[in-house]
Scaffold this active site. Structure first.
Site, mmCIF file in Angstrom:
data_model
loop_
_atom_site.group_PDB
_atom_site.id
_atom_site.type_symbol
_atom_site.label_atom_id
_atom_site.label_comp_id
_atom_site.label_asym_id
_atom_site.label_seq_id
_atom_site.Cartn_x
_atom_site.Cartn_y
_atom_site.Cartn_z
ATOM 1 N N HIS A 90 -2.403 4.677 -3.415
ATOM 2 C CA HIS A 90 -3.788 5.582 -2.676
ATOM 3 C C HIS A 90 -3.245 7.136 -3.012
ATOM 4 O O HIS A 90 -2.363 7.430 -2.166
ATOM 5 C CB HIS A 90 -3.814 5.152 -1.353
ATOM 6 C CG HIS A 90 -4.591 5.907 -0.247
ATOM 7 N ND1 HIS A 90 -4.591 5.917 0.904
ATOM 8 C CD2 HIS A 90 -5.769 6.907 -0.843
ATOM 9 C CE1 HIS A 90 -5.764 6.840 1.369
ATOM 10 N NE2 HIS A 90 -6.239 7.494 0.298
ATOM 11 N N HIS A 92 0.894 -1.147 -0.038
ATOM 12 C CA HIS A 92 0.223 0.085 0.059
ATOM 13 C C HIS A 92 0.868 1.221 -0.049
ATOM 14 O O HIS A 92 1.798 1.547 0.861
ATOM 15 C CB HIS A 92 -0.954 0.043 1.219
ATOM 16 C CG HIS A 92 -2.028 1.146 1.119
ATOM 17 N ND1 HIS A 92 -3.031 1.227 0.388
ATOM 18 C CD2 HIS A 92 -1.868 2.172 1.844
ATOM 19 C CE1 HIS A 92 -3.667 2.297 0.781
ATOM 20 N NE2 HIS A 92 -2.967 2.857 1.539
ATOM 21 N N MET A 134 -11.613 5.084 4.386
ATOM 22 C CA MET A 134 -10.663 5.693 5.458
ATOM 23 C C MET A 134 -11.422 5.458 6.980
ATOM 24 O O MET A 134 -12.579 5.888 7.109
ATOM 25 C CB MET A 134 -10.497 7.169 5.023
ATOM 26 C CG MET A 134 -9.721 7.419 4.048
ATOM 27 S SD MET A 134 -8.243 6.379 3.802
ATOM 28 C CE MET A 134 -7.261 6.889 5.227
HETATM 29 C C1 DX5 Z 1 -3.226 7.551 6.029
HETATM 30 C C2 DX5 Z 1 -2.696 6.716 4.981
HETATM 31 C C3 DX5 Z 1 -2.892 5.153 5.637
HETATM 32 C C4 DX5 Z 1 -1.683 5.048 6.566
HETATM 33 C C5 DX5 Z 1 -2.287 3.971 7.456
HETATM 34 O O1 DX5 Z 1 -3.446 8.701 5.278
HETATM 35 O O2 DX5 Z 1 -3.837 6.463 3.884
HETATM 36 O O3 DX5 Z 1 -2.350 4.112 4.386
HETATM 37 O O4 DX5 Z 1 -0.432 4.922 6.100
HETATM 38 O O5 DX5 Z 1 -1.436 3.989 8.400
HETATM 39 P P1 DX5 Z 1 -1.816 3.084 10.147
HETATM 40 O O6 DX5 Z 1 -2.043 1.776 9.618
HETATM 41 O O7 DX5 Z 1 -0.630 3.571 10.605
HETATM 42 O O8 DX5 Z 1 -3.046 3.897 10.485
HETATM 43 ZN ZN ZN Z 2 -3.443 4.872 2.430
#
Ligand code: DX5
Ligand code: ZN
Length: 224
Positions: free
Chosen positions: A66, A33, A137
């Site tokens: 993303h 990701h 999200m």
């Molecule tokens: C946040 C990102 C996520 C982030 C998730 O804006 O889109 O992909 O890296 O990180 P964790 O799993 O640490 O919440």
């Molecule tokens: Zn993300």
């Protein structure tokens, strides 16, 4: 369907990116990701094309990219050229979402749509058959390591209902605040793909943490 795990490279060690990428290659993870932030759509800047290109050269699993950027249409082709396999754009950043999704697919990538925590899933009812994936999200985008928003469970159920009702094949991916504790409940609610940054990269044994996430069964257990 088997649960897919996508470690978020945002939480990797950028001074030793190669070794973290190799760890993900070796692990039971399914996708990488990759979070692209522009400092405008979200209050943070992550990294751009040169870093993405280097990740792509080392990664031996699909790149799940993303985009947290405004006007993503300007860059779709370049993301394809730099190795994106799945490209997700924010609902909130696309005025002509149907056109953007069509263009991503035309370019040979899988197309995903991302919803911020405040955006209801019913807004996807006229596009759900056209997308390969919906990324929900579970935190406000911009940073890793934030606290999971509990309302996400209800959104997963509503999205599942929409997908089934419209005979869509879209996968449900959850991003933000995923932990070993809440992951079984997310899977029970209908998640197909879990993104995990902090949980994986801040653990003592990231490879084993990925395996623990991967072993979650629909029973809701974590089976080491
Ligand atoms: C946040 C990102 C996520 C982030 C998730 O804006 O889109 O992909 O890296 O990180 P964790 O799993 O640490 O919440
Ligand atoms: Zn993300």
């Amino acid at each position: 369907m088997e649960l897919l795990i996508a470690p978020s490279i945002l939480s990797a060690d950028f001074a030793n990116l190669q070794s973290d990428i190799e760890m993900v290659n070796r692990s039971n993870a399914d996708w990488f990701h990759i979070d692209i932030m522009d400092g405008v759509f979200v209050p943070n800047i992550s990294f751009g094309f040169p870093v993405l290109k280097s990740i792509g050269q080392l990664a031996r699993k699909p790149l799940d990219v993303h985009l947290m950027i405004i006007e993503p249409d300007r860059y779709l082709e370049r993301f394809r050229d730099y190795g994106a396999d799945i490209l997700s754009v924010h609902y909130e950043a696309c005025t002509h979402l149907h056109r953007t999704v069509g263009k991503i697919k035309e370019l040979g990538m899988k197309a995903g749509v991302v919803l911020n925590p405040h955006t209801p899933v019913h807004l996807l009812e006229d596009i759900i058959r056209d997308v390969d994936l919906v990324l929900l999200m579970a935190v406000n985008p911009g940073y890793g390591g934030q606290k999971f928003i509990e309302n996400t469970y209800e959104k997963i159920s509503a999205l599942k209902e929409l997908i089934t009702g419209k005979s869509s094949k879209a996968l449900i991916e959850i991003d933000g605040g995923v932990t070993l504790e809440n992951a079984p409940k997310l899977v029970m609610a209908g998640a197909d793909v879990l993104v995990a940054g902090h949980t994986v990269f801040s653990s003592g044994n990231p490879e084993q943490t990925i395996s623990l996430l991967k072993s979650i069964k629909l029973t809701g257990d974590v089976n080491p």
